[in-house]
Design a protein around this motif. Structure first.
Motif, PDB file in Angstrom:
ATOM      1  N   VAL A  28     -12.815   1.416   0.199  1.00  0.00           N
ATOM      2  CA  VAL A  28     -13.018   1.356  -1.291  1.00  0.00           C
ATOM      3  C   VAL A  28     -12.184   2.296  -2.069  1.00  0.00           C
ATOM      4  O   VAL A  28     -12.114   2.356  -3.101  1.00  0.00           O
ATOM      5  N   ALA A  29     -11.620   3.102  -1.276  1.00  0.00           N
ATOM      6  CA  ALA A  29     -10.866   4.271  -1.942  1.00  0.00           C
ATOM      7  C   ALA A  29      -9.287   3.619  -2.726  1.00  0.00           C
ATOM      8  O   ALA A  29      -8.910   2.688  -2.234  1.00  0.00           O
ATOM      9  N   ARG A  30      -9.236   4.216  -4.019  1.00  0.00           N
ATOM     10  CA  ARG A  30      -8.096   3.870  -4.660  1.00  0.00           C
ATOM     11  C   ARG A  30      -7.039   4.912  -5.139  1.00  0.00           C
ATOM     12  O   ARG A  30      -6.233   4.638  -5.806  1.00  0.00           O
ATOM     13  N   ARG A  31      -7.344   5.950  -4.273  1.00  0.00           N
ATOM     14  CA  ARG A  31      -6.376   7.174  -4.680  1.00  0.00           C
ATOM     15  C   ARG A  31      -6.065   7.597  -3.348  1.00  0.00           C
ATOM     16  O   ARG A  31      -7.041   7.791  -2.365  1.00  0.00           O
ATOM     17  N   CYS A  32      -4.925   8.148  -3.183  1.00  0.00           N
ATOM     18  CA  CYS A  32      -4.584   8.995  -1.879  1.00  0.00           C
ATOM     19  C   CYS A  32      -5.438  10.441  -1.866  1.00  0.00           C
ATOM     20  O   CYS A  32      -5.926  10.558  -2.877  1.00  0.00           O
ATOM     21  N   ILE A  33      -5.408  10.922  -0.820  1.00  0.00           N
ATOM     22  CA  ILE A  33      -6.314  12.103  -0.802  1.00  0.00           C
ATOM     23  C   ILE A  33      -5.771  13.208  -1.609  1.00  0.00           C
ATOM     24  O   ILE A  33      -6.570  13.728  -2.178  1.00  0.00           O
TER      25      ILE A  33
END
Ligand SMILES: [Zn+2]
Length: 120
Positions: free
Chosen positions: A100-105
């Protein structure tokens, strides 16, 4: 992202969502079942503790359910796996760990550092 990767994440997120939704049903049923026989104050206290725990769990689950639904919408819209801050592709490795990640690291780390600085 390649089509076969999208298919993979779509399946993963759909299954995850179904699993969470069936658990949420059980939580509600569990609450209803234990409503009986609470004349004993000790039972009552134990029941209240358990109930607030279950409600907290359900809150966390509903946040996660919203995130999963949003990710599934992103797949439909063709923007899944793209960082919402900088627009670069989020690595498959990161998405496998956190679908569910919406941003890069990089953006995630920067955001967390800002939150730490402002005490959020
Ligand atoms: Zn980014």
């Amino acid at each position: 992202m390649e089509q076969h990767d999208l298919d993979y994440f779509k399946k993963l997120l759909t299954n995850w969502l179904a699993e969470l939704l069936s658990q949420a049903d059980n939580t509600v049923l569990g609450l209803r079942d234990s409503e009986d026989n609470l004349s004993d104050p000790l039972d009552r206290a134990a029941y209240d503790t358990e109930r607030s725990y279950l409600l907290r769990m359900r809150d966390r689950e509903s946040v996660l359910i919203k995130k999963i639904k949003r990710s599934l919408e992103d797949i439909e819209d063709g923007i899944y796996g793209i960082c919402e801050d900088c627009g670069t592709d989020i690595s498959i490795k990161r998405l496998k760990a956190r679908p569910v990640a919406r941003r890069c690291i990089q953006c995630k780390t920067r955001q967390e550092n800002i939150e730490k600085l402002i005490g959020a």
